[in-house]
Design a protein around this motif. Structure first.
Motif, PDB file in Angstrom:
ATOM      1  N   GLU A  98       0.875  -1.162   0.096  1.00 33.85           N
ATOM      2  CA  GLU A  98       0.091  -0.115  -0.099  1.00 33.85           C
ATOM      3  C   GLU A  98       0.814   1.407  -0.059  1.00 33.85           C
ATOM      4  OE1 GLU A  98      -3.914   1.703   2.424  1.00 33.85           O
ATOM      5  OE2 GLU A  98      -3.158  -0.066   2.804  1.00 33.85           O
ATOM      6  N   ALA A  99       1.860   1.277   0.975  1.00 28.87           N
ATOM      7  CA  ALA A  99       2.838   2.594   0.930  1.00 28.87           C
ATOM      8  C   ALA A  99       3.376   2.569  -0.554  1.00 28.87           C
ATOM      9  CB  ALA A  99       3.881   2.366   1.821  1.00 28.87           C
ATOM     10  N   LEU A 100       3.445   1.737  -1.457  1.00 28.97           N
ATOM     11  CA  LEU A 100       4.253   1.812  -2.868  1.00 28.97           C
ATOM     12  C   LEU A 100       3.099   2.227  -3.808  1.00 28.97           C
ATOM     13  CD1 LEU A 100       6.731  -1.114  -2.521  1.00 28.97           C
ATOM     14  CD2 LEU A 100       6.979   1.493  -2.188  1.00 28.97           C
ATOM     15  N   GLY A 101       1.943   2.699  -3.333  1.00 32.23           N
ATOM     16  CA  GLY A 101       0.974   2.608  -4.325  1.00 32.23           C
ATOM     17  C   GLY A 101       0.308   1.337  -5.217  1.00 32.23           C
ATOM     18  N   MET A 102       0.330   0.273  -4.148  1.00 28.50           N
ATOM     19  CA  MET A 102      -0.080  -1.178  -4.522  1.00 28.50           C
ATOM     20  C   MET A 102       0.975  -1.781  -5.515  1.00 28.50           C
ATOM     21  SD  MET A 102      -2.208  -1.247  -2.325  1.00 28.50           S
ATOM     22  CE  MET A 102      -2.691  -2.986  -2.726  1.00 28.50           C
ATOM     23  N   LYS A 103       2.089  -1.007  -5.701  1.00 32.43           N
ATOM     24  CA  LYS A 103       3.408  -1.743  -6.513  1.00 32.43           C
ATOM     25  C   LYS A 103       3.993  -2.862  -5.602  1.00 32.43           C
ATOM     26  CE  LYS A 103       4.148   2.119  -9.402  1.00 32.43           C
ATOM     27  NZ  LYS A 103       5.399   3.088  -9.792  1.00 32.43           N
ATOM     28  N   CYS A 104       4.426  -3.912  -6.219  1.00 29.77           N
ATOM     29  CA  CYS A 104       5.222  -4.666  -5.437  1.00 29.77           C
ATOM     30  C   CYS A 104       6.682  -4.040  -5.220  1.00 29.77           C
ATOM     31  CB  CYS A 104       5.339  -6.040  -6.159  1.00 29.77           C
ATOM     32  SG  CYS A 104       4.049  -7.100  -6.474  1.00 29.77           S
ATOM     33  N   PRO A 105       7.585  -4.364  -4.294  1.00 25.77           N
ATOM     34  CA  PRO A 105       8.925  -3.836  -4.027  1.00 25.77           C
ATOM     35  C   PRO A 105       9.838  -4.159  -5.123  1.00 25.77           C
ATOM     36  CG  PRO A 105       8.237  -5.013  -2.110  1.00 25.77           C
ATOM     37  CD  PRO A 105       7.151  -5.311  -3.047  1.00 25.77           C
ATOM     38  N   SER A 106       9.718  -5.302  -5.867  1.00 27.05           N
ATOM     39  CA  SER A 106      10.520  -5.407  -7.251  1.00 27.05           C
ATOM     40  C   SER A 106      10.031  -4.423  -8.165  1.00 27.05           C
ATOM     41  CB  SER A 106      10.541  -6.965  -7.499  1.00 27.05           C
ATOM     42  OG  SER A 106       9.028  -7.097  -7.860  1.00 27.05           O
ATOM     43  N   ASP A 107       9.035  -3.905  -8.252  1.00 26.12           N
ATOM     44  CA  ASP A 107       8.586  -2.824  -9.051  1.00 26.12           C
ATOM     45  C   ASP A 107       9.335  -1.531  -9.115  1.00 26.12           C
ATOM     46  OD1 ASP A 107       6.897  -4.460 -10.324  1.00 26.12           O
ATOM     47  OD2 ASP A 107       5.124  -3.802  -9.141  1.00 26.12           O
ATOM     48  N   VAL A 108       9.891  -1.439  -7.754  1.00 23.55           N
ATOM     49  CA  VAL A 108      10.525  -0.001  -7.271  1.00 23.55           C
ATOM     50  C   VAL A 108      11.897  -0.196  -7.227  1.00 23.55           C
ATOM     51  CG1 VAL A 108      10.401   1.751  -5.704  1.00 23.55           C
ATOM     52  CG2 VAL A 108       8.286   0.683  -6.292  1.00 23.55           C
ATOM     53  N   TYR A 109      12.541  -1.298  -6.933  1.00 22.42           N
ATOM     54  CA  TYR A 109      13.935  -1.382  -6.199  1.00 22.42           C
ATOM     55  C   TYR A 109      14.763  -1.367  -7.534  1.00 22.42           C
ATOM     56  CZ  TYR A 109      18.111  -2.767  -4.209  1.00 22.42           C
ATOM     57  OH  TYR A 109      19.444  -3.101  -3.952  1.00 22.42           O
ATOM     58  N   VAL A 110      15.823  -0.860  -7.310  1.00 19.34           N
ATOM     59  CA  VAL A 110      16.982  -0.534  -8.460  1.00 19.34           C
ATOM     60  C   VAL A 110      18.190  -1.123  -7.569  1.00 19.34           C
ATOM     61  CG1 VAL A 110      18.312   0.827  -9.879  1.00 19.34           C
ATOM     62  CG2 VAL A 110      15.765   1.167  -9.683  1.00 19.34           C
ATOM     63  N   ARG A 111      18.906  -1.840  -8.466  1.00 18.95           N
ATOM     64  CA  ARG A 111      20.330  -2.505  -7.715  1.00 18.95           C
ATOM     65  C   ARG A 111      21.395  -1.012  -7.537  1.00 18.95           C
ATOM     66  NH1 ARG A 111      25.460  -3.815  -8.673  1.00 18.95           N
ATOM     67  NH2 ARG A 111      26.392  -5.759  -7.616  1.00 18.95           N
ATOM     68  N   SER A 112      22.027  -1.095  -6.331  1.00 16.03           N
ATOM     69  CA  SER A 112      23.056  -0.086  -6.249  1.00 16.03           C
ATOM     70  C   SER A 112      24.154   0.119  -7.187  1.00 16.03           C
ATOM     71  CB  SER A 112      23.399   0.003  -4.726  1.00 16.03           C
ATOM     72  OG  SER A 112      24.638   0.903  -4.610  1.00 16.03           O
ATOM     73  N   ASP A 113      24.525   0.955  -7.626  1.00 13.04           N
ATOM     74  CA  ASP A 113      25.729   1.232  -8.562  1.00 13.04           C
ATOM     75  C   ASP A 113      27.167   1.222  -7.734  1.00 13.04           C
ATOM     76  OD1 ASP A 113      25.519   3.714  -7.311  1.00 13.04           O
ATOM     77  OD2 ASP A 113      25.265   4.743  -9.611  1.00 13.04           O
ATOM     78  N   ARG A 114      27.105   1.252  -6.289  1.00 13.52           N
ATOM     79  CA  ARG A 114      28.304   1.182  -5.684  1.00 13.52           C
ATOM     80  C   ARG A 114      28.442  -0.376  -5.481  1.00 13.52           C
ATOM     81  NH1 ARG A 114      28.041   3.626  -0.158  1.00 13.52           N
ATOM     82  NH2 ARG A 114      30.157   3.769  -0.355  1.00 13.52           N
ATOM     83  N   GLU A 115      29.592  -0.692  -6.341  1.00 14.58           N
ATOM     84  CA  GLU A 115      30.126  -2.054  -6.317  1.00 14.58           C
ATOM     85  C   GLU A 115      30.772  -2.411  -5.224  1.00 14.58           C
ATOM     86  OE1 GLU A 115      29.160  -4.264  -8.402  1.00 14.58           O
ATOM     87  OE2 GLU A 115      28.023  -3.258  -9.500  1.00 14.58           O
TER      88      GLU A 115
END
Length: 380
Positions: free
Chosen positions: A282-299
């Motif tokens: 609900e806090a993501l506008g009913m999206k799933c976390p995987s729809d929002v998460y982006v991997r960090s570019d800090r290797e």
């Protein structure tokens, strides 16, 4: 006519029988106290159905009634995910191409089928949410309270998730809380890159013991990740992770007890996959976390780069007991810091000085007494 001695159905039958041989239909209707329209209705009913009883007044077709197959899908979804409410069920089934009724209708279907407990419903109240603006700006971590498995051993799940997207970075079942935090984070850093900061509570696995620093804190600082700890006795600081633990209880552990640590690894992995990819938030506008998460570019790299202080301030090596000698003070820092170099800087207020490890402040001391004022870690 002796109306009171006969039922309505008996009078209707008597009327129909009399009408078969009656020459004056209007007169017969007046005799029975009914209109000609009603008389013809009972004659036609007798000819077509032989049934003179009152029929149900319910309409044959109910406007806007949810089709049975959709209602069945809603019930099946609730049974499969018993911790999900109407909003999550609606969003999940719509993602799969199903046309769904409104949330209120789904709630009514769940209530009608005994799939909502009033006590549980009252627990779920809206609250104000605070979150970081970007993925990987801060990760949260904690051990969920232990639970007993069928083999009588205890499982201690360690979880890591992204504060912004609620994406579960790791969910590792452990048979102990000792010596598992740093290896789990190392695996997470390899897979997802590094965050800017990590928020945890003040448990011994995360925060310093005996006014020192943990290897975990030092390791984070070595890789330019800020360790943050919630205020003692203020669990609301980590409200999201507490809510995550409640979801784990409500949606999994309430209904299934793992047989052993290997079974726990299987079911927690499946639930993590569902939480990230299937469960609307609900806090993501009913999206799933995987729809929002982006991997960090800090290797992440295992090798720790050498850190060079600017040379402007005094730098002291921590001795083999965890102490440093600065000015006329002998200061205990931490056995964790043995062999490391610490920079001491004057503070702008001229009343305190600061101990710095790499690009982090790690403590503030009184300039007159050398007394430690606080051991909070901050990025400088």
């Amino acid at each position: 006519m002796p109306w009171k001695d006969k039922t309505v159905e008996e009078l209707r039958k008597e009327f129909v029988e009399a009408a078969e041989s009656c020459l004056n239909f209007s007169s017969l209707c007046r005799e029975f106290g009914i209109s000609r329209k009603t008389g013809y209705k009972w004659l036609n009913r007798m000819i077509k159905t032989k049934n003179l009883s009152d029929l149900s007044k319910a309409p044959n077709v109910i406007a806007n009634k949810t089709p049975e197959d959709i209602e069945k899908r809603i019930i099946e979804a609730r049974i499969m995910y018993p911790g999900w409410g109407a909003k999550k069920i609606k969003e999940n089934l719509e993602r799969k191409g199903q046309v769904m009724p409104c949330v209120k209708t789904i709630n009514n279907i769940l209530l009608r089928n005994g799939l909502i407990e009033k006590e549980e419903s009252q627990k779920h109240k809206a609250f104000i949410r605070y979150e970081k603006e970007c993925c990987n700006e801060m990760w949260q971590t904690d051990f969920k309270g232990e639970f007993k498995m069928i083999d009588s051993n205890y499982c201690y799940p360690l979880d890591i998730f992204d504060d912004h997207s609620r994406f579960v970075i790791a969910l590792k079942p452990c048979d102990s809380t000792a010596n598992v935090v740093l290896p789990t984070f190392r695996e997470a850093f390899y897979e997802f890159g590094m965050p800017n900061s990590v928020l945890s509570d003040n448990g011994a696995q995360f925060a310093g013991f005996r006014q020192g620093y943990t290897q975990f804190e030092k390791w984070l600082m070595n890789h330019d990740v800020l360790p943050i700890h919630g205020r003692i006795k203020h669990p609301q600081t980590q409200g999201k992770i507490e809510r995550f633990h409640r979801a784990m209880n409500d949606e999994l552990l309430k209904f299934y007890t793992p047989a052993d640590i290997y079974d726990a690894e299987r079911v927690l992995s499946d639930w993590r996959n569902c939480y990230n990819n299937e469960r609307p938030h609900e806090a993501l506008g009913m999206k799933c976390p995987s729809d929002v998460y982006v991997r960090s570019d800090r290797e992440y790299h295992d090798t720790v780069s050498k850190y060079e202080y600017g040379g402007e301030y005094h730098v002291v090596k921590v001795n083999s007991w965890g102490y440093v000698r600065f000015d006329h003070f002998q200061i205990y820092l931490s056995e964790t810091m043995i062999g490391e170099y610490i920079e001491f800087r004057p503070n702008q207020n001229d009343k305190t000085f600061v101990a710095c490890y790499r690009n982090f402040g790690i403590g503030e001391f009184d300039v007159e007494t050398g007394k430690l004022l606080h051991r909070k870690i901050w990025r400088r």
